[in-house]
Scaffold this active site. Structure first.
Site, PDB file in Angstrom:
ATOM      1  N   LEU A  31      22.198   7.892  88.415  1.00 27.19           N
ATOM      2  CA  LEU A  31      23.280   6.901  88.311  1.00 27.19           C
ATOM      3  C   LEU A  31      22.804   5.494  88.679  1.00 27.19           C
ATOM      4  CD1 LEU A  31      26.242   8.988  89.729  1.00 27.19           C
ATOM      5  CD2 LEU A  31      25.909   8.246  87.382  1.00 27.19           C
ATOM      6  N   ASP A  33      20.037   4.232  87.837  1.00 31.26           N
ATOM      7  CA  ASP A  33      19.337   3.645  86.687  1.00 31.26           C
ATOM      8  C   ASP A  33      20.284   3.463  85.507  1.00 31.26           C
ATOM      9  OD1 ASP A  33      16.881   3.709  88.024  1.00 31.26           O
ATOM     10  OD2 ASP A  33      16.640   5.838  87.539  1.00 31.26           O
ATOM     11  N   HIS A  34      21.537   3.878  85.679  1.00 29.84           N
ATOM     12  CA  HIS A  34      22.444   3.915  84.517  1.00 29.84           C
ATOM     13  C   HIS A  34      23.854   3.518  84.970  1.00 29.84           C
ATOM     14  CE1 HIS A  34      24.766   5.746  81.145  1.00 29.84           C
ATOM     15  NE2 HIS A  34      23.660   5.587  80.460  1.00 29.84           N
ATOM     16  N   TRP A  35      24.212   2.353  85.169  1.00 29.83           N
ATOM     17  CA  TRP A  35      23.343   1.195  85.161  1.00 29.83           C
ATOM     18  C   TRP A  35      23.519   0.511  86.517  1.00 29.83           C
ATOM     19  CZ3 TRP A  35      20.502   1.451  80.896  1.00 29.83           C
ATOM     20  CH2 TRP A  35      21.039   2.104  79.784  1.00 29.83           C
ATOM     21  N   ILE A  40      27.524   4.624  85.715  1.00 26.65           N
ATOM     22  CA  ILE A  40      28.388   5.556  84.971  1.00 26.65           C
ATOM     23  C   ILE A  40      27.572   6.792  84.570  1.00 26.65           C
ATOM     24  CG2 ILE A  40      30.013   3.853  84.074  1.00 26.65           C
ATOM     25  CD1 ILE A  40      28.540   3.975  81.395  1.00 26.65           C
TER      26      ILE A  40
END
Lengths: 158, 127
Positions: A31, A33-35, A40
């Site tokens: 999570l 790394d996203h974003w 999310i």
């Protein structure tokens, strides 16, 4: 680490229907790394969550003797986003199962409200039409997956 | 059900199974070459046709298997005479005229056209 994207089954009717839940936590690395500033849950990992829910359902229907591989994502629709603190519910049903393959339909909920649909096709790869050979051991269903579903098969409360 | 009605339903099935636009599905379109179907799609198509037309399609009946990997039926990359007879028997729903001129197994996929499915389903539902 094992690639498991469901926390537990809450319902399991062999050969027909399975319902699993996944609690999304900010402690999960992906999570971040996203974003970064707006974490999310990636849709691809929710497809994987449905594939695991439906895949275990399909595997159990043949007593985990077949190697069940996700062969096609027929439909993936998401109407909302999922953020840390949410609970995802995966409801999977077997639409059709044959010696070679299985078709499943699935709906997803976010905190009990409609989130989307994922329909899948699984291949029983030892029965493939090309006659290709695979290792004898069932590398798909590890003991971790079987443990998740065991309480339902032993008559437990899950 | 008329052939036009069968075609319309087959078209709808293929549009859904392969994610196509309506106009791509013509009677002469080949499933793999023109419509981009892969091996798992053939199973998907069979399952959807069974549902759409309320019929049972036994394995290997619409799309015959175990022909190209049988040495009795293939020699030097082409179907033998026995192989051609076998194919003719198993695919009465396909137009084999062109294929018979040069029965190269690499061209076998060209037999799987939209019209092939329409013929198969029409035969099946007319009993």
């Amino acid at each position: 680490m094992r690639w498991i994207w469901i926390d537990r089954f809450v319902e399991f009717t062999p050969g027909r229907r399975a319902v699993a839940v996944k609690n999304v936590s900010l402690a999960e690395d992906h999570l971040h790394d996203h974003w970064g500033p707006f974490p999310i849950m990636p849709c691809s990992l929710m497809i994987e969550g449905m594939a695991q829910t439906a895949g275990v359902l399909v595997g159990q229907a043949r007593d985990f003797k077949e190697k069940v591989i996700l062969a096609k994502v027929s439909l993936a629709e998401f109407n909302d986003i999922v953020v840390p603190g949410d609970q995802i519910t995966y409801r999977a049903e077997i639409d059709n199962i044959t010696p070679e393959a299985a078709v499943t339909t699935g709906t997803m909920l976010r905190n009990g409200k409609p989130l989307g649909h994922v329909n899948l096709i699984f291949s029983h790869i030892d029965q493939n039409l090309a006659g290709a050979k695979f290792p004898k051991d069932n590398f798909v269903f590890t003991s971790q997956f079987e443990r998740l579903v065991a309480p339902f098969l032993e008559g437990g409360d899950g | 059900m008329t052939e036009t009605e069968v075609f319309a339903k087959v078209k709808e099935t293929l549009v859904e199974a392969l994610g196509l636009d309506d106009e791509e599905v013509t009677p002469e379109a080949t499933l793999t070459g023109d419509l981009g179907a892969e091996s798992i799609d053939f199973l998907d198509i069979v399952f959807r046709l069974e549902k759409a037309f309320n019929i049972k399609i036994p394995r290997g009946e619409l799309f015959p298997d175990n022909i190209v990997n049988n040495p009795e039926f293939v020699q030097d990359g082409k179907l033998t005479e026995t192989g051609l007879v076998e194919l003719t028997n198993r695919m009465p729903h396909a137009d084999l005229k062109e294929f018979e001129q040069d029965p190269d197994i690499n061209k076998l996929a060209e037999l799987f056209k939209v019209q092939t499915i329409v013929n198969y389903v029409s035969n099946k539902i007319s009993g």
